[in-house]
Design an enzyme around this catalytic site. Structure first.
Site, PDB file in Angstrom:
ATOM      1  N   HIS A 200       0.802  -1.232   0.000  1.00 14.21           N
ATOM      2  CA  HIS A 200       0.000   0.000   0.000  1.00 14.21           C
ATOM      3  C   HIS A 200       0.833   1.280   0.000  1.00 14.21           C
ATOM      4  CE1 HIS A 200       0.796  -0.470   4.328  1.00 14.21           C
ATOM      5  NE2 HIS A 200       0.681   0.836   4.397  1.00 14.21           N
TER       6      HIS A 200
HETATM    7  C1  UD1 Z   1      -2.256   5.359   5.739  1.00 16.25           C
HETATM    8  C2  UD1 Z   1      -0.976   5.922   6.337  1.00 16.25           C
HETATM    9  C3  UD1 Z   1       0.149   4.899   6.204  1.00 16.25           C
HETATM   10  C4  UD1 Z   1      -0.262   3.573   6.800  1.00 16.25           C
HETATM   11  C5  UD1 Z   1      -1.573   3.112   6.202  1.00 16.25           C
HETATM   12  C6  UD1 Z   1      -2.032   1.878   6.928  1.00 16.25           C
HETATM   13  C7  UD1 Z   1      -0.620   8.349   6.160  1.00 16.25           C
HETATM   14  C8  UD1 Z   1       0.128   9.414   5.465  1.00 16.25           C
HETATM   15  N1  UD1 Z   1      -0.553   7.123   5.615  1.00 16.25           N
HETATM   16  O1  UD1 Z   1      -2.029   5.168   4.359  1.00 16.25           O
HETATM   17  O2  UD1 Z   1       1.294   5.362   6.889  1.00 16.25           O
HETATM   18  O3  UD1 Z   1       0.734   2.633   6.547  1.00 16.25           O
HETATM   19  O4  UD1 Z   1      -2.566   4.142   6.377  1.00 16.25           O
HETATM   20  O5  UD1 Z   1      -2.981   1.157   6.256  1.00 16.25           O
HETATM   21  O6  UD1 Z   1      -1.242   8.601   7.162  1.00 16.25           O
HETATM   22  N2  UD1 Z   1      -9.511   4.311   1.724  1.00 16.25           N
HETATM   23  C9  UD1 Z   1     -10.727   3.655   1.684  1.00 16.25           C
HETATM   24  N3  UD1 Z   1     -11.254   3.254   2.874  1.00 16.25           N
HETATM   25  C10 UD1 Z   1     -10.692   3.490   4.077  1.00 16.25           C
HETATM   26  C11 UD1 Z   1      -9.473   4.172   4.097  1.00 16.25           C
HETATM   27  C12 UD1 Z   1      -8.889   4.580   2.911  1.00 16.25           C
HETATM   28  O7  UD1 Z   1     -11.290   3.417   0.627  1.00 16.25           O
HETATM   29  O8  UD1 Z   1     -11.258   3.086   5.120  1.00 16.25           O
HETATM   30  C13 UD1 Z   1      -8.882   4.702   0.435  1.00 16.25           C
HETATM   31  C14 UD1 Z   1      -9.220   6.106  -0.042  1.00 16.25           C
HETATM   32  O9  UD1 Z   1      -9.319   6.066  -1.435  1.00 16.25           O
HETATM   33  C15 UD1 Z   1      -7.993   6.888   0.356  1.00 16.25           C
HETATM   34  C16 UD1 Z   1      -6.873   5.871   0.210  1.00 16.25           C
HETATM   35  O10 UD1 Z   1      -7.458   4.633   0.596  1.00 16.25           O
HETATM   36  O11 UD1 Z   1      -7.793   8.020  -0.450  1.00 16.25           O
HETATM   37  C17 UD1 Z   1      -5.658   6.151   1.085  1.00 16.25           C
HETATM   38  O12 UD1 Z   1      -6.022   6.324   2.462  1.00 16.25           O
HETATM   39  P1  UD1 Z   1      -5.106   7.229   3.432  1.00 16.25           P
HETATM   40  O13 UD1 Z   1      -5.572   7.094   4.826  1.00 16.25           O
HETATM   41  O14 UD1 Z   1      -4.957   8.607   2.886  1.00 16.25           O
HETATM   42  O15 UD1 Z   1      -3.674   6.588   3.281  1.00 16.25           O
HETATM   43  P2  UD1 Z   1      -3.240   5.070   3.349  1.00 16.25           P
HETATM   44  O16 UD1 Z   1      -2.655   4.685   2.053  1.00 16.25           O
HETATM   45  O17 UD1 Z   1      -4.361   4.259   3.901  1.00 16.25           O
HETATM   46  N1  UDP Z   2      -3.541  -6.284   8.798  1.00 15.84           N
HETATM   47  C1  UDP Z   2      -4.833  -6.770   8.944  1.00 15.84           C
HETATM   48  N2  UDP Z   2      -5.535  -7.107   7.819  1.00 15.84           N
HETATM   49  C2  UDP Z   2      -5.026  -6.977   6.566  1.00 15.84           C
HETATM   50  C3  UDP Z   2      -3.714  -6.474   6.433  1.00 15.84           C
HETATM   51  C4  UDP Z   2      -2.999  -6.116   7.563  1.00 15.84           C
HETATM   52  O1  UDP Z   2      -5.313  -6.916  10.069  1.00 15.84           O
HETATM   53  O2  UDP Z   2      -5.733  -7.306   5.594  1.00 15.84           O
HETATM   54  C5  UDP Z   2      -2.789  -5.885  10.005  1.00 15.84           C
HETATM   55  C6  UDP Z   2      -1.403  -6.467  10.183  1.00 15.84           C
HETATM   56  O3  UDP Z   2      -1.456  -7.722  10.817  1.00 15.84           O
HETATM   57  C7  UDP Z   2      -0.727  -5.414  11.062  1.00 15.84           C
HETATM   58  C8  UDP Z   2      -1.346  -4.112  10.568  1.00 15.84           C
HETATM   59  O4  UDP Z   2      -2.556  -4.487   9.891  1.00 15.84           O
HETATM   60  O5  UDP Z   2      -1.091  -5.602  12.425  1.00 15.84           O
HETATM   61  C9  UDP Z   2      -0.416  -3.388   9.628  1.00 15.84           C
HETATM   62  O6  UDP Z   2      -1.081  -2.280   9.099  1.00 15.84           O
HETATM   63  P1  UDP Z   2      -0.730  -1.645   7.689  1.00 15.84           P
HETATM   64  O7  UDP Z   2       0.083  -2.591   6.895  1.00 15.84           O
HETATM   65  O8  UDP Z   2      -2.002  -1.143   7.125  1.00 15.84           O
HETATM   66  O9  UDP Z   2       0.111  -0.348   8.102  1.00 15.84           O
HETATM   67  P2  UDP Z   2       1.656  -0.082   8.417  1.00 15.84           P
HETATM   68  O10 UDP Z   2       2.066  -0.984   9.508  1.00 15.84           O
HETATM   69  O11 UDP Z   2       2.404  -0.260   7.141  1.00 15.84           O
HETATM   70  O12 UDP Z   2       1.672   1.361   8.807  1.00 15.84           O
END
Ligand code: UD1
Ligand code: UDP
Length: 358
Positions: A200
């Protein structure tokens, strides 16, 4: 003492759970949980509160998605109003997401002490939005709770006073240790052998050529062994923009994101995990599952020096050959579990907070 926790994105919830549970043991502590609404899909948010037994948030700021500035600014506006009404004694923030840094900036100006759980991690790569969030949050934090010694070293090098830094261990591993015994109760239909994938990071998903190349490599791997890929909504939203027909690759299984217990089950039984997630680098290290990280650097170097993690960068030839080697020879790297990744980090944080008094 009134402690207010602010969380918003998936990895925050695993980090919050052990701290909330440990603080519950102290009568003198009142806790409030604020959810910013950064993540909002059921399988990116609610499922974790339910599975991890976290009380429902007292407030949801419902900021939703947007650009970095949009999201950060909306959290700041809504949180400022909320904090002025609530006046907590301290605010706890977790990890490195936009919800973390937005909260730190609001609290610093309202003169409310903020404490950072998972402080001190540095990738040295400021093209990562999270690195900016880490640096700013740590600069503003009062207490800095680090998961590993490298965190202390980074903070000292940046001039943080040693008395502010507390090496407490890894809260994400607290949750893993607590939940691991529940995993076998999970019913999931999976092949006997498979590779598990999550991706992601904007560096892998927002450049459509890079994403196409990664998916092509994963579909090659899927011709040797089934691949299970619970796909993050950011990555899912890019799929329609690239010319990649997933239906042509039936062994590349694209799933929706799964709950925490389901994902632990998938990790525990995987031959190999391919990821760019921070938390998953740590969880595979603890469970001693081989992990290939599709990034040039990591803010969690201990997972490479001690654990089972290997950085393959964006070099797909390296990803292919490292995958082949692990699948042929089994585990190529027998990892160790880093010190203080023992399930007790939340308790250490709680006792330090209680000693602070007001
Ligand atoms: C965010 C964090 C990242 C973290 C990740 C965990 C920042 C800058 N990034 O990235 O560090 O590793 O979360 O998963 O804070 N969206 C949905 N449904 C949701 C949430 C998001 O559809 O419930 C989609 C939207 O299109 C959104 C995109 O995902 O624009 C990105 O979401 P966003 O929270 O901005 O960043 P992440 O890539 O999730
Ligand atoms: N995780 C989850 N379901 C998924 C993918 C990840 O529960 O489908 C959990 C994973 O076990 C870990 C956390 O989400 O505990 C990691 O989050 P993510 O990779 O979104 O964010 P990051 O750690 O990169 O910020």
């Amino acid at each position: 003492m009134h402690i207010l926790h602010v969380v918003g994105a998936r990895p925050n919830f695993m980090k919050l759970a052990p701290v909330v549970h440990a603080l519950d043991g102290f009568q003198q502590i009142q806790q409030t949980i604020v959810h910013t609404g950064q993540h909002y899909d059921r399988n990116m948010s609610d499922v974790f509160f339910e599975q991890l037994g976290i009380p429902e948030p007292d407030v949801n700021l419902e900021v939703g998605s947007g650009s970095h500035a949009f999201q950060t600014a909306h959290i700041m506006l809504r949180l400022e109003e909320m904090l002025i009404k609530n006046s907590p004694d301290r605010v706890l923030v977790y990890g490195d997401v936009n919800s973390t840094v937005a909260t730190a900036m609001v609290c610093a100006k309202l003169l409310i002490p903020i404490d950072h759980v998972e402080a001190g991690l540095r990738s040295g790569d400021r093209t990562m939005p999270e690195e900016v969030n880490r640096i700013v949050t740590d600069r503003l934090a009062s207490l800095l709770f680090t998961p590993s010694e490298d965190g202390n070293e980074n903070l000292i090098a940046e001039g943080v006073k040693p008395e502010q830094i507390h090496l407490v261990g890894n809260v994400m591993i607290d949750t893993l240790v607590r939940m691991l015994s529940k995993v076998e109760g999970i019913q999931l239909s999976v092949p006997t052998e498979y590779v598990l994938v999550t991706l992601h990071r904007p560096s892998n998903t927002d450049d459509l050529e890079v994403l196409h190349e990664i998916l092509t490599t994963l579909s090659d791997i899927a011709s040797d062994i089934p691949v299970i890929f619970p796909i993050h909504p950011r990555t899912r939203s890019r799929l329609s923009s690239i010319n990649f027909d997933v239906t042509a690759h039936p062994k590349l299984n694209l799933w929706d994101p799964v709950g925490y217990l389901e994902f632990l089950y998938l990790q525990k039984h995987a031959k190999l995990v391919i990821t760019d997630s921070g938390g998953i680098q740590e969880e595979t290290t603890y469970m001693q599952i081989p992990c290939l990280t599709v990034r040039e650097n990591t803010e969690r170097p201990v997972t490479v020096t001690m654990g089972t993690n290997m950085l393959v960068g964006q070099n797909m030839a390296t990803l292919r050959s490292a995958t082949r080697e692990i699948l042929q020879n089994g585990r190529t790297k027998h990892g160790q579990i880093p010190p203080l990744w023992d399930g007790k980090a939340g308790e250490r944080i709680a006792s330090i907070l209680v000693q602070q008094g007001i």
